[in-house]
Design an enzyme around this catalytic site. Sequence first.
Site, mmCIF file in Angstrom:
data_model
loop_
_atom_site.group_PDB
_atom_site.id
_atom_site.type_symbol
_atom_site.label_atom_id
_atom_site.label_comp_id
_atom_site.label_asym_id
_atom_site.label_seq_id
_atom_site.Cartn_x
_atom_site.Cartn_y
_atom_site.Cartn_z
ATOM 1 C CE LYS A 160 -1.789 3.093 2.167
ATOM 2 N NZ LYS A 160 -1.551 4.210 1.734
ATOM 3 C CD GLU A 192 13.430 0.803 9.665
ATOM 4 O OE1 GLU A 192 14.287 2.356 9.781
ATOM 5 O OE2 GLU A 192 13.862 -0.316 9.663
ATOM 6 C CB CYS A 222 13.368 9.439 7.907
ATOM 7 S SG CYS A 222 14.123 8.622 6.668
ATOM 8 C CD GLU A 231 10.012 13.030 11.449
ATOM 9 O OE1 GLU A 231 8.302 12.941 11.075
ATOM 10 O OE2 GLU A 231 10.234 12.608 10.727
HETATM 11 P P1 NAD Z 1 2.148 8.467 7.205
HETATM 12 O O1 NAD Z 1 2.534 7.817 8.648
HETATM 13 O O2 NAD Z 1 1.499 9.396 7.756
HETATM 14 O O3 NAD Z 1 2.213 7.823 6.384
HETATM 15 C C1 NAD Z 1 2.599 7.105 5.418
HETATM 16 C C2 NAD Z 1 2.143 5.802 5.220
HETATM 17 O O4 NAD Z 1 1.239 4.267 6.389
HETATM 18 C C3 NAD Z 1 0.897 6.035 4.011
HETATM 19 O O5 NAD Z 1 1.108 4.535 2.943
HETATM 20 C C4 NAD Z 1 0.063 5.879 4.524
HETATM 21 O O6 NAD Z 1 -1.537 5.890 3.712
HETATM 22 C C5 NAD Z 1 -0.260 5.075 5.639
HETATM 23 N N1 NAD Z 1 -0.693 4.938 6.631
HETATM 24 C C6 NAD Z 1 -1.669 6.015 7.285
HETATM 25 N N2 NAD Z 1 -2.243 5.665 8.643
HETATM 26 C C7 NAD Z 1 -2.766 4.471 8.522
HETATM 27 C C8 NAD Z 1 -3.501 3.580 9.522
HETATM 28 N N3 NAD Z 1 -3.139 4.153 9.953
HETATM 29 N N4 NAD Z 1 -2.742 2.288 9.210
HETATM 30 C C9 NAD Z 1 -1.901 2.120 8.220
HETATM 31 N N5 NAD Z 1 -1.532 2.886 7.251
HETATM 32 C C10 NAD Z 1 -1.457 3.991 7.514
HETATM 33 O O7 NAD Z 1 3.985 9.090 7.070
HETATM 34 P P2 NAD Z 1 3.889 10.155 5.569
HETATM 35 O O8 NAD Z 1 3.776 11.704 6.002
HETATM 36 O O9 NAD Z 1 3.929 9.865 4.750
HETATM 37 O O10 NAD Z 1 5.799 10.302 5.573
HETATM 38 C C11 NAD Z 1 6.330 10.928 6.756
HETATM 39 C C12 NAD Z 1 7.343 9.683 7.551
HETATM 40 O O11 NAD Z 1 7.493 9.028 7.368
HETATM 41 C C13 NAD Z 1 8.237 11.117 8.629
HETATM 42 O O12 NAD Z 1 7.686 11.029 10.214
HETATM 43 C C14 NAD Z 1 9.932 10.432 7.816
HETATM 44 O O13 NAD Z 1 10.538 10.545 9.042
HETATM 45 C C15 NAD Z 1 8.709 8.664 7.759
HETATM 46 N N6 NAD Z 1 10.436 8.524 7.201
HETATM 47 C C16 NAD Z 1 10.214 7.408 8.071
HETATM 48 C C17 NAD Z 1 11.672 6.576 6.800
HETATM 49 C C18 NAD Z 1 12.350 6.188 7.876
HETATM 50 O O14 NAD Z 1 13.273 5.031 7.307
HETATM 51 N N7 NAD Z 1 12.748 6.083 9.241
HETATM 52 C C19 NAD Z 1 11.564 6.830 5.832
HETATM 53 C C20 NAD Z 1 11.272 7.699 5.428
HETATM 54 C C21 NAD Z 1 10.071 8.180 6.078
#
Ligand code: NAD
Length: 490
Positions: free
Chosen positions: A173, A248, A282, A385
């Site tokens: 997804k 992550e 990130c 963040e």
């Molecule tokens: P997000 O958590 O809003 O969304 C990530 C994914 O999760 C999306 O596909 C979203 O549709 C899905 N999602 C949202 N709510 C959900 C739920 N309740 N159940 C299942 N899936 C759900 O994050 P984002 O805004 O897309 O990405 C930014 C964040 O990602 C930042 O905090 C960044 O630090 C983090 N990030 C971490 C890493 C790492 O390797 N640690 C890498 C890249 C980004």
Amino acid sequence: MLTIRNYVDGELVEPIGGAYLDNVDPATGRVYSRVPDSGADDIDRAVDAARRRFDAWSHTPVAERARVMLEIANLLEADVDRFAEAESVDNGKPVKLARSLDIPRAVENMRFFATAMVHFHGESHATDGMAINYTLRQPRGVAGAISPWNLPLYLLTWKIAPALATGNTVVAKPSEVTPMTAYLFCELCQRAALPPGVLNIVHGSGPRAGAPLVVHPHVPTITFTGGTATGAEIARTAAPMFKKISLELGGKNPNIVFADADLDRAIAGSLRGAFANQGQICLCGSRLFVERSVHDEFVERFVAGARALKVGDPQDANSDQGAVVSKSHLEKIRYYVDLAGQEGGTIRCGGRSPEVVNDRCKDGFFIEPTVITGLGVDCRVNREEIFGPVVSIIPFDDERQVIDFANGTDYGLSASLWTRDISRAHRVAARIDAGTVWVNCWLLRDLRVPFGGTKSSGVGREGGEEALRFFTEPKNVCIHIPGDDIDDRG
Ligand code: NAD
């Protein structure tokens, strides 16, 4: 207008409910495609397909699985320009970054895990001449892979490649904010004749499509990259179901410059670490600690470097910074810039949406690289963040103090330090709470090494054998060796 479709059982299909979300080009602010607003029934259909194919795929010889994955990698590599352009339009990142980083890394992910699996090994333990124990590492079934918008194809393939290589089938997804390259990737899977049902990609929002995947009883493995709050929600759902999860999550990474550092390199590396991908990685170093004796010189040169970055149309090969991913994300970044002022900080440069760019981009979501000084380590801007092109510079006096500063947030993803003193580098690296510490570099990646975070930055490790282990279940087999003088042991 292009309509994205789900990829289920080898076919590109409409979402069952027929509903779509708008997909916006962040550089223009305009809707340019439609993405399925899938729901639980679409997830069910994809999980069914993945379950049906699991037995065959998990018993497919490793070399054959590798061959198909390498074929997908080759097709992607041959199409790098089209994919880079699509990633840039979908995400707002400069096309030159997508061309040099995102798409090549997606190719590498596929190649690395296709071939890593060929060399993967189990363990065996000889038990005092009376038994041999050997460990089978078997695929776990259907893996659910949920990925974010900042590095769309890079992080999607980082998850699906080890899952597929180890013999799992996958329901992925991708982020609903940046679905395009995942969709284009499905066409490559079809061309490479990846068997139907091995990989399924269902588009949609987190609550409507992501949550049903996490809670699905036939998806025992969840690999997630995204925000910390979402990770906590996934953990709450998955833990009582005894799923294996890898999370992550976010970061607030320290970047530490000691006075003995090669300042030219430290400044160039810190600029990249602060502003690459508009600060939406990130691993970006958003808290920049500089030893007091070089602080003023560093700030002056760093601010000059930030001002020199060209914010522009992502399609323009000369742009260093493109648009941030969405209007709501731009508003979040602006909120933190305002908060920095309220918390007593000085905006040394940036903080505004630039005049930009050109007529095409006049309604896009742009913000200048922003440098803040004068904030205390404990204020919200230095603890939360922001995930944008915003960096806060803080002076420090000695090694002990900067270690406390660096460790003083809830996060623990990565850190960089810049010094010529090798003993100090080892000392400080060992004491920083983070999954990765870079010394005199940033984002220098080797796909074999463990990757992940501590504290609120996540649970588990990806990369290399860590990923192959994550996607497999170890099973010990104990073979008794009959002998004349040996008792069975409890
Ligand atoms: P997000 O958590 O809003 O969304 C990530 C994914 O999760 C999306 O596909 C979203 O549709 C899905 N999602 C949202 N709510 C959900 C739920 N309740 N159940 C299942 N899936 C759900 O994050 P984002 O805004 O897309 O990405 C930014 C964040 O990602 C930042 O905090 C960044 O630090 C983090 N990030 C971490 C890493 C790492 O390797 N640690 C890498 C890249 C980004």
